[in-house]
Design a protein around this motif. Structure first.
Motif, short mmCIF file in Angstrom:
data_model
loop_
_atom_site.label_atom_id
_atom_site.label_comp_id
_atom_site.label_asym_id
_atom_site.label_seq_id
_atom_site.Cartn_x
_atom_site.Cartn_y
_atom_site.Cartn_z
N MET A 1 -124.79 21.65 48.66
CA MET A 1 -124.97 20.21 48.56
C MET A 1 -123.84 19.61 47.72
SD MET A 1 -128.86 19.26 47.96
CE MET A 1 -130.07 19.53 49.16
N GLN A 2 -123.52 18.43 48.08
CA GLN A 2 -122.42 17.75 47.40
C GLN A 2 -122.95 17.05 46.15
OE1 GLN A 2 -120.96 14.46 49.62
NE2 GLN A 2 -118.89 14.71 48.87
N GLU A 3 -122.23 17.21 45.03
CA GLU A 3 -122.64 16.55 43.78
C GLU A 3 -121.72 15.37 43.52
OE1 GLU A 3 -122.98 19.02 40.38
OE2 GLU A 3 -124.43 20.35 41.31
N LEU A 4 -122.26 14.30 42.96
CA LEU A 4 -121.47 13.13 42.60
C LEU A 4 -121.12 13.24 41.14
CD1 LEU A 4 -123.50 10.37 44.44
CD2 LEU A 4 -121.37 11.42 45.18
N LYS A 5 -119.84 13.13 40.84
CA LYS A 5 -119.39 13.25 39.47
C LYS A 5 -119.71 11.97 38.69
CE LYS A 5 -115.69 16.33 40.77
NZ LYS A 5 -114.26 16.50 40.92
N GLY A 6 -120.03 12.11 37.46
CA GLY A 6 -120.26 10.95 36.60
C GLY A 6 -121.72 10.50 36.55
N PHE A 7 -122.57 10.96 37.45
CA PHE A 7 -123.98 10.57 37.44
C PHE A 7 -124.80 11.77 36.99
CE2 PHE A 7 -122.17 7.54 40.37
CZ PHE A 7 -122.75 6.35 39.96
N LYS A 20 -128.37 8.40 47.06
CA LYS A 20 -128.68 7.41 48.10
C LYS A 20 -130.08 6.83 47.89
CE LYS A 20 -127.96 8.16 52.44
NZ LYS A 20 -127.79 8.77 53.76
N ARG A 21 -131.03 7.70 47.59
CA ARG A 21 -132.41 7.27 47.35
C ARG A 21 -132.47 6.33 46.14
NH1 ARG A 21 -135.32 12.28 46.78
NH2 ARG A 21 -134.44 12.73 48.79
N PHE A 22 -131.76 6.68 45.08
CA PHE A 22 -131.72 5.87 43.87
C PHE A 22 -131.15 4.48 44.16
CE2 PHE A 22 -131.46 4.97 39.45
CZ PHE A 22 -130.23 4.36 39.23
N LEU A 24 -130.97 2.95 47.12
CA LEU A 24 -131.88 2.25 48.02
C LEU A 24 -133.04 1.63 47.27
CD1 LEU A 24 -132.78 1.48 50.88
CD2 LEU A 24 -133.96 3.67 50.99
N ILE A 25 -133.65 2.39 46.38
CA ILE A 25 -134.77 1.87 45.59
C ILE A 25 -134.33 0.71 44.72
CG2 ILE A 25 -136.41 2.43 43.74
CD1 ILE A 25 -136.62 5.24 45.02
N GLY A 26 -133.18 0.84 44.10
CA GLY A 26 -132.65 -0.25 43.27
C GLY A 26 -132.40 -1.51 44.08
N THR A 27 -131.82 -1.37 45.27
CA THR A 27 -131.56 -2.51 46.13
C THR A 27 -132.87 -3.17 46.57
OG1 THR A 27 -129.56 -1.45 46.95
CG2 THR A 27 -130.45 -3.23 48.28
N LEU A 28 -133.85 -2.36 46.94
CA LEU A 28 -135.15 -2.90 47.35
C LEU A 28 -135.82 -3.66 46.22
CD1 LEU A 28 -136.55 0.02 49.51
CD2 LEU A 28 -135.74 -2.20 50.31
N LEU A 29 -135.75 -3.14 45.02
CA LEU A 29 -136.37 -3.82 43.88
C LEU A 29 -135.71 -5.17 43.61
CD1 LEU A 29 -136.96 -0.87 41.40
CD2 LEU A 29 -138.69 -2.20 42.60
N VAL A 30 -134.40 -5.21 43.65
CA VAL A 30 -133.68 -6.47 43.42
C VAL A 30 -134.01 -7.47 44.53
CG1 VAL A 30 -131.39 -7.52 43.35
CG2 VAL A 30 -131.85 -5.45 42.05
N THR A 31 -133.99 -7.01 45.78
CA THR A 31 -134.28 -7.88 46.92
C THR A 31 -135.71 -8.40 46.86
OG1 THR A 31 -132.71 -6.63 48.25
CG2 THR A 31 -134.26 -8.03 49.43
N ALA A 32 -136.66 -7.52 46.58
CA ALA A 32 -138.07 -7.92 46.52
C ALA A 32 -138.30 -8.95 45.41
CB ALA A 32 -138.96 -6.70 46.29
#
Length: 146
Positions: A1-7, A20-22, A24-32
């Motif tokens: 699996m690919q890891e993202l550096k810095g997070f 991606k899940r993180f 998406l959830i953040g975007t949904l919360l802001v939009t809602a």
């Protein structure tokens, strides 16, 4: 699996799917959080509450007076937005006047003629029926089925 550096999450790296899940959830919360306010503002600007209330009340009054939804359905226009509605024939200080036809369930869809002409006058605030009239339309004989 690919890891993202810095997070990092509690000392562990987040993989691509978790990131991606993180997001998406953040975007949904802001939009809602922002959408309800935007929708309320747009609705207020487009259609006054009293006219929406009036058309709903007129439709319900006609349905109740003609035996309920098992027996009677008002014309399609009574389910539309009250702005530029052909069933809304008069709007003034006296209230909202709706003129429409109705018939058995599905009458418009299957093409049978309406059985009732209705006129419903609703108060200017849209909260009460001032007057209503429901006249039966003379029965029209249907052509014989082949």
């Amino acid at each position: 699996m690919q890891e993202l550096k810095g997070f990092r999450k509690m000392g562990k790296s987040l993989n691509y799917a978790q990131m991606k899940r993180f997001l998406l959830i953040g975007t949904l919360l802001v939009t809602a959080h922002t959408m309800p306010a935007m929708v309320r503002t747009e609705a207020r600007e487009l259609v006054p509450t009293a006219s929406k209330r009036a058309i709903n009340l007129a439709r319900g009054a006609a349905t109740a007076s003609n035996g309920g939804l098992r027996i009677y359905h008002p014309a399609r226009c009574m389910y539309l937005n009250p702005t530029n509605n052909p069933c809304l024939t008069k709007r003034d200080a006296g209230g909202y006047e709706f003129r429409f036809q109705g018939g058995p369930p599905g009458w418009e869809v299957i093409g049978i003629p309406p059985s009732v002409n209705s006129i419903v006058l609703v108060a200017p605030d849209g909260r009460s029926v001032v007057a209503e009239s429901h006249e039966k339309i003379k029965e029209v004989s249907l052509p014989a089925l082949p």
